[in-house]
Write a protein that holds these residues in place. Structure first.
Motif, PDB file in Angstrom:
ATOM      1  N   GLY A 728       0.808  -1.216   0.000  1.00 46.99           N
ATOM      2  CA  GLY A 728       0.000   0.000   0.000  1.00 46.99           C
ATOM      3  C   GLY A 728       0.833   1.253   0.000  1.00 46.99           C
ATOM      4  O   GLY A 728       0.388   2.313  -0.492  1.00 46.99           O
ATOM      5  N   ASN A 729       2.055   1.177   0.526  1.00 49.17           N
ATOM      6  CA  ASN A 729       2.926   2.354   0.554  1.00 49.17           C
ATOM      7  C   ASN A 729       3.295   2.843  -0.842  1.00 49.17           C
ATOM      8  O   ASN A 729       3.652   4.012  -1.020  1.00 49.17           O
ATOM      9  CB  ASN A 729       4.207   2.050   1.335  1.00 49.17           C
ATOM     10  CG  ASN A 729       3.947   1.796   2.798  1.00 49.17           C
ATOM     11  OD1 ASN A 729       2.950   2.270   3.350  1.00 49.17           O
ATOM     12  ND2 ASN A 729       4.825   1.029   3.442  1.00 49.17           N
ATOM     13  N   ASP A 730       3.219   1.932  -1.815  1.00 53.44           N
ATOM     14  CA  ASP A 730       3.577   2.328  -3.180  1.00 53.44           C
ATOM     15  C   ASP A 730       2.526   3.250  -3.813  1.00 53.44           C
ATOM     16  O   ASP A 730       2.760   3.799  -4.892  1.00 53.44           O
ATOM     17  CB  ASP A 730       3.779   1.082  -4.045  1.00 53.44           C
ATOM     18  CG  ASP A 730       5.051   0.329  -3.665  1.00 53.44           C
ATOM     19  OD1 ASP A 730       6.124   0.959  -3.648  1.00 53.44           O
ATOM     20  OD2 ASP A 730       4.952  -0.869  -3.358  1.00 53.44           O
ATOM     21  N   PHE A 731       1.412   3.445  -3.133  1.00 54.31           N
ATOM     22  CA  PHE A 731       0.394   4.365  -3.632  1.00 54.31           C
ATOM     23  C   PHE A 731       0.357   5.662  -2.831  1.00 54.31           C
ATOM     24  O   PHE A 731      -0.581   6.449  -2.967  1.00 54.31           O
ATOM     25  CB  PHE A 731      -0.969   3.675  -3.621  1.00 54.31           C
ATOM     26  CG  PHE A 731      -1.068   2.559  -4.624  1.00 54.31           C
ATOM     27  CD1 PHE A 731      -1.472   2.812  -5.925  1.00 54.31           C
ATOM     28  CD2 PHE A 731      -0.713   1.260  -4.280  1.00 54.31           C
ATOM     29  CE1 PHE A 731      -1.533   1.789  -6.866  1.00 54.31           C
ATOM     30  CE2 PHE A 731      -0.781   0.239  -5.212  1.00 54.31           C
ATOM     31  CZ  PHE A 731      -1.184   0.493  -6.514  1.00 54.31           C
ATOM     32  N   ASP A 732       1.401   5.876  -2.036  1.00 54.57           N
ATOM     33  CA  ASP A 732       1.516   7.131  -1.303  1.00 54.57           C
ATOM     34  C   ASP A 732       2.014   8.242  -2.233  1.00 54.57           C
ATOM     35  O   ASP A 732       2.804   8.000  -3.153  1.00 54.57           O
ATOM     36  CB  ASP A 732       2.500   6.995  -0.138  1.00 54.57           C
ATOM     37  CG  ASP A 732       1.970   6.115   0.976  1.00 54.57           C
ATOM     38  OD1 ASP A 732       0.754   5.832   0.980  1.00 54.57           O
ATOM     39  OD2 ASP A 732       2.772   5.686   1.832  1.00 54.57           O
ATOM     40  N   ASN A 733       1.547   9.458  -1.968  1.00 55.23           N
ATOM     41  CA  ASN A 733       2.046  10.675  -2.626  1.00 55.23           C
ATOM     42  C   ASN A 733       1.788  10.709  -4.128  1.00 55.23           C
ATOM     43  O   ASN A 733       2.526  11.363  -4.879  1.00 55.23           O
ATOM     44  CB  ASN A 733       3.548  10.859  -2.352  1.00 55.23           C
ATOM     45  CG  ASN A 733       3.847  10.955  -0.875  1.00 55.23           C
ATOM     46  OD1 ASN A 733       3.188  11.690  -0.143  1.00 55.23           O
ATOM     47  ND2 ASN A 733       4.827  10.181  -0.412  1.00 55.23           N
TER      48      ASN A 733
END
Length: 809
Positions: A728-733
């Motif tokens: 899920g962190n890869d969809f941050d920012n």
């Protein structure tokens, strides 16, 4: 016989290109004389370039002769570009000029607010929050108080039928500004800049029929805007088609319409019209309290000779004097401008100011040429020519039809600002530009460098302002005019824009200095970066990396110092044939993207689409990239590539992709990866080619919330695990949005990967689908990789690497 000549002259007259001096034909002069007796104004309000009803604008401006303007709240920065790879701010600059090109055709004026087009919005609440409602409302109020429209017309309603949240928000703001502009307690800080309160008579909604949405009704007020203007030799639909077709970045070229065309209007505020849009509005000179002006204009109109427009000059000069004697007021100012223009046009007086250089810097000495030709013999004397602080007294009478050229040596003052568009001077907020000079708000562009010429018409002195243009001759195009731009003495830039540091490997970032002022002797540059960024010298080359964390973005800025001055920007020149040249000055900055990244593949073929920067991203990831043309679609040539990537909307704009469908499918079946970015079925052109190995439709579904939670339908899916473990962190920012134009009604062979939704909506699964076809893979991606990769989003690179990876053996 006189009028036969008059009309023929009109039909064969062609307007000059955007930057060229634009003389007016006898018919156009007559139109302008008629307009002198019309004192009415209309403001049209919507959200974006291309939202405006160009036929209505052409009708109001050229048929009814009202002072007409379009207020586009944004500059269209968030759209897609069909003719180049500019996005964001750069695209907004292009679309600004496309609107100005359109207005030069349909005769209306153009205004903007400070709102930034952040992309598609599903509701006005989100839009008004992004824009800062009070800030943009103050802009609309300011423009109403400045322009003083008698009526306001919106393209969209407040009730949502316009679809896009920006559209609905534009109507909400227009409705609130309609009342606030007349309220002394609303935005009182504006009054010190010369405006007063203003109350339009009515606010109308120009209803519409868009696709399946029909808001028109025979019970609404309606007018025929499709009439033929014999003086101009065109219908308003023909004028509108030329105007609307200036929106080339959006693919909005349209055919001409002729015959009756009905526009419908619903009254929102104020009294409803019964006979005309201007019912109840006094559009005559009596609204100013002036007497005798209207009769004098009628005399000029009745006595006008198209073969001899110069015979109207004496009466026009008399009119100029009489209007000058009126008390100061809005219509005095506006009509003096119109009369000045007519005096010049009827005199056949040609004037221009030009240089032979495109760019100047503060302190530069250059030659400025003023050229004039009194082609019809009206007695006129050039009294003075002034450029900035330099005033030249000439006292020279112009001879009959003989070009007089005066060349002056001039210096650009040291304190002259560079030609940065005024709305880019300060850092912007997420949803709006910051402009701190109230007087600039609403203007479509910077005022040009100009000279002031004082002419003496037999004792009547009239000032004229002429833009200084760069003039050259092109062997193909002939005489070409472009704006004159001010650039800094020293420019500094860095490359690349995105430096991808993979697995903490140092990457080279180069700075580059341009000395526009060659007398600058010593220039020193330095890099500015946060403490987490480290450097390493390798073979005399300085390289950068983040030594502490991965999947982060750091900014490496560069400054140059010369002669005690600091410089940190560089010039970007944008050139397209349908608009004037554009410059802006970005900061010298490289985004250092530190990413934990694995790739599977080395060679990529790229099918150009509507314009994106995916090839540069592929190169940053270590791929060798080749651009493909129809001749490259043979088994032997395609077999060289590990992946083939199609640009956005490639299937919309390349009909030949249907012809190479069998070769592409064979390529996939034999082990290749075909990655297709989004396409659309709107007015750009429907998808006529087959795309994937099995059927699917392209919908208009999109996820506009860039922070929407992303769910993995199958966490064990190979596309989420090889060669990178996606979390899920890869969809941050992410920026602007998650996805657009999802796949729909897809064959059961396809596997959806993700689900997500906008607030208040159901989950959607069509943003990313794929099929393992033969030995290879087909991927349709509605995720906006074309935005996220150039923005340097680390997670987007990791996911992209998986989507284009060679299938595991």
């Amino acid at each position: 016989m006189r009028w036969l000549f008059f009309i023929a002259f009109a039909l064969f007259f062609l307007k000059s290109p955007a930057q060229n001096p634009s003389p007016f034909s006898s018919t156009e002069i007559y139109q302008k004389i008629k307009k002198l007796n019309v004192l009415g104004s209309v403001l049209y309000v919507a959200a974006h370039p291309d939202d405006e009803n160009t036929r209505l604008l052409a009708y109001l401006s050229n048929g009814k002769l009202y002072k007409t303007a379009y207020l586009s709240l944004t500059r269209g920065d968030g759209g897609q570009n069909l003719i180049g790879d500019e996005q964001g701010i750069a695209l907004g600059l292009i679309r600004t000029q496309e609107l100005l090109a359109a207005r030069r055709i349909d005769g209306a004026e153009q205004f903007f607010s400070r709102a930034f087009d952040f992309g598609y919005s599903k509701g006005p609440g989100e839009t008004l929050q992004f824009w800062n409602k009070e800030k943009i409302l103050s802009d609309v109020v300011w423009i109403i108080r400045k322009f003083r429209p008698d009526i306001i017309i919106t393209r969209f309603p407040t009730t949502g039928e316009g679809g896009h949240g920006n559209h609905t928000a534009s109507a909400i703001l227009a409705q609130e500004a309609f009342a606030d502009a007349a309220d002394t307690t609303k935005f009182p800080e504006q009054f010190k800049y010369g405006v007063t309160t203003w109350k339009p008579l009515r606010l109308l909604w120009n209803t519409f029929r868009f696709g399946s949405v029909n808001t028109e009704s025979n019970s609404q007020f309606k007018i025929n805007t499709g009439g033929y203007n014999a003086l101009l030799g065109e219908s308003y639909g023909e004028i509108a088609a030329r105007s609307r077709s200036q929106h080339k970045t959006q693919g909005f070229g349209v055919p001409s319409s002729r015959g009756e065309q009905i526009d419908y209007f619903k009254t929102i505020l104020g009294t409803a019209p019964k006979e005309t849009l201007m019912d109840g509005v006094n559009t005559t000179w009596s609204r100013t309290g002036a007497s005798g002006i209207s009769q004098l204009i009628s005399e000029i109109q009745n006595n006008y000779l198209p073969e001899h427009p110069e015979r109207s000059v004496a009466t026009l000069l008399n009119l100029y004097q009489k209007i000058s004697e009126l008390p100061d007021g809005y219509w005095k100012t506006e009509k003096l401008k119109e009369v000045k223009s007519l005096i010049r046009d009827c005199s056949g007086l040609f004037m221009e100011a030009y240089t032979r250089i495109h760019f100047v810097y503060p302190g530069q000495k250059f030659q400025l040429t003023f050229s004039a030709d009194d082609r019809l013999g009206i007695p006129v004397k050039i009294e003075s020519v002034q450029f900035m602080d330099n005033n030249e007294t000439l006292l020279e009478t112009l001879p009959l039809d003989e070009t007089v050229n005066k060349t002056f040596n001039r210096t650009i003052p040291e304190n002259t600002p560079v030609s940065q568009p005024y709305w880019l001077k300060y850092p912007m907020n997420k949803g709006s530009y910051n402009v701190y000079d109230q007087r600039l708000i609403g203007k479509p562009e910077n005022d040009p460098l100009a000279i002031n010429v004082l002419l003496d018409f037999s004792g009547i002195k009239i000032p004229f302002e002429l833009p200084v243009r760069y003039k050259t001759n092109d062997p193909v195009k002939g005489e070409v005019y472009q704006p004159l731009f001010v650039v800094p003495k020293v420019e500094v830039s860095s490359a690349p824009d995105i430096a991808l540091s993979i697995n903490k490997n140092p990457v080279e970032i180069q700075d580059h200095v341009v000395k526009n002022d060659t007398s600058v002797t010593s220039v020193k540059t330095r890099a500015i970066y946060p403490s987490e960024v480290m450097t390493k010298n390798s073979g005399g080359v300085k390289k950068y990396f983040n030594g502490k964390t991965t999947n982060t973005v750091d900014s490496v800025r560069f400054q140059a110092t010369a002669d005690g001055q600091t410089y940190d920007r560089y010039k970007v020149l944008i050139s397209y044939s349908h608009i004037p040249d554009i410059v802006y000055f970005p900061e010298a900055l490289t985004k250092l993207v530190s990413v934990d990244l694995k790739t599977s593949g080395k060679t990529a073929g790229y099918i150009p689409g509507a314009g994106d920067k995916i090839p540069e991203a592929l190169q940053q990831m270590g791929y060798t990239v080749a651009t493909l043309s129809p001749a490259d679609f043979t088994k032997e040539k395609l077999s060289r590539f590990d992946v083939i990537v199609s640009g956005v909307r490639a299937y919309n704009i390349h009909g030949w992709l249907n012809d190479v469908y069998p070769q592409l499918m064979d390529y996939v079946k034999n082990g290749g990866v075909l990655f297709v970015q989004y396409n659309t079925n709107n007015n750009i052109g429907p998808v006529k080619a087959k795309i994937g190995p099995y059927p699917f439709d392209i919908s208009r579904t999109r996820i506009t919330d860039e922070d929407a939670k992303v769910n993995f339908l199958n966490p064990a899916d190979r596309l989420l695990n090889y060669p990178n473990k996606i979390t899920g962190n890869d969809f941050d920012n992410w920026i602007q949005e998650r996805s657009t134009y999802h796949a729909a009604n897809y064959s059961g062979h396809y596997i959806p990967v993700l689900s997500m939704h906008d607030p208040g909506e159901s989950l959607q699964e069509g943003s990313l689908i794929y099929d393992n076809y033969g030995k290879g893979r087909f991927v349709y991606c509605g995720l906006v990789m074309f935005r996220e990769l150039p923005a340097g989003v680390p997670g987007a690179y990791r996911l992209f690497a998986n989507l284009i990876a060679k299938p595991q053996p």
